[in-house]
Design a protein around this motif. Structure first.
Motif, PDB file in Angstrom:
ATOM      1  N   ARG A  48       0.823  -1.219   0.000  1.00  0.00           N
ATOM      2  CA  ARG A  48       0.000   0.000   0.000  1.00  0.00           C
ATOM      3  C   ARG A  48       0.853   1.265   0.000  1.00  0.00           C
ATOM      4  N   GLU A  49       2.003   1.203   0.650  1.00  0.00           N
ATOM      5  CA  GLU A  49       2.879   2.375   0.737  1.00  0.00           C
ATOM      6  C   GLU A  49       3.961   2.367  -0.339  1.00  0.00           C
ATOM      7  N   GLY A  50       3.898   1.399  -1.248  1.00  0.00           N
ATOM      8  CA  GLY A  50       4.887   1.335  -2.325  1.00  0.00           C
ATOM      9  C   GLY A  50       6.279   0.999  -1.819  1.00  0.00           C
ATOM     10  N   SER A  51       6.327   0.081  -0.880  1.00  0.00           N
ATOM     11  CA  SER A  51       7.602  -0.346  -0.302  1.00  0.00           C
ATOM     12  C   SER A  51       7.718  -1.866  -0.445  1.00  0.00           C
ATOM     13  N   TYR A  52       8.653  -2.292  -1.284  1.00  0.00           N
ATOM     14  CA  TYR A  52       8.843  -3.711  -1.583  1.00  0.00           C
ATOM     15  C   TYR A  52      10.252  -4.112  -1.180  1.00  0.00           C
ATOM     16  N   LEU A  53      10.367  -5.148  -0.354  1.00  0.00           N
ATOM     17  CA  LEU A  53      11.693  -5.601   0.063  1.00  0.00           C
ATOM     18  C   LEU A  53      11.998  -6.951  -0.577  1.00  0.00           C
TER      19      LEU A  53
END
Length: 150
Positions: A48-53
């Motif tokens: 949702r926050e555009g944070s991909y690890l």
């Protein structure tokens, strides 16, 4: 020369109860073989926050006849928006491993992206026991959320 292969040990979860084999990319430069596999870490990402690890596992092995030490690294990281980041630094995970003929070194590290797809490539700067420097190429590999490329 670069190649892509499937390794039975490389697996990522593609959903509840579903296992998808992850490709391993590899290339060899002057006897130094670099193999990388990556996987998305949904539990440490916030879509949702555009944070991909993403996590990537590297195996560096010496199939040549001469001892070599990894001195530094350079990564080129590109996200799906075309934004490029270069990361340079000494060694890997705080080490500058020495690889005798037949020796290997493995480590795992992480790459955050703001998009669900990206790629990494680069090189390790090596020095032989005789003092000769060369770059061991890290073939491009994909960072992708499962099914993002379908």
């Amino acid at each position: 020369m670069s190649e892509t292969k499937k390794d039975d040990l490389d697996q990522t979860l593609d959903g509840p109860g579903t296992v998808r084999r992850a490709p391993t990319t590899g290339t060899t430069t002057r006897g130094i073989r670099v193999e990388v596999r990556s996987e998305f870490l949904p539990e440490r990402s916030s879509v949702r926050e555009g944070s991909y690890l993403f996590q990537y596992h590297v195996r560096i092995s010496n199939s040549g006849g001469e001892t070599a030490q990894l001195i530094s690294r350079e990564w080129i990281i590109t996200n799906a928006d075309g934004e490029v980041e270069r990361v340079k630094g000494p060694g890997v995970v705080g080490e500058q491993p020495v690889l005798p003929p037949g020796g290997s070194f493995e480590y795992t590290s992480y790459c955050p992206l703001k998009t669900s797809v990206g790629s990494m490539q680069g090189s390790y700067q090596m020095v032989t026991a005789g003092g000769e420097r060369f770059d061991a190429i890290i073939a491009p590999f994909t960072l992708a959320v499962p099914n993002a490329l379908n």
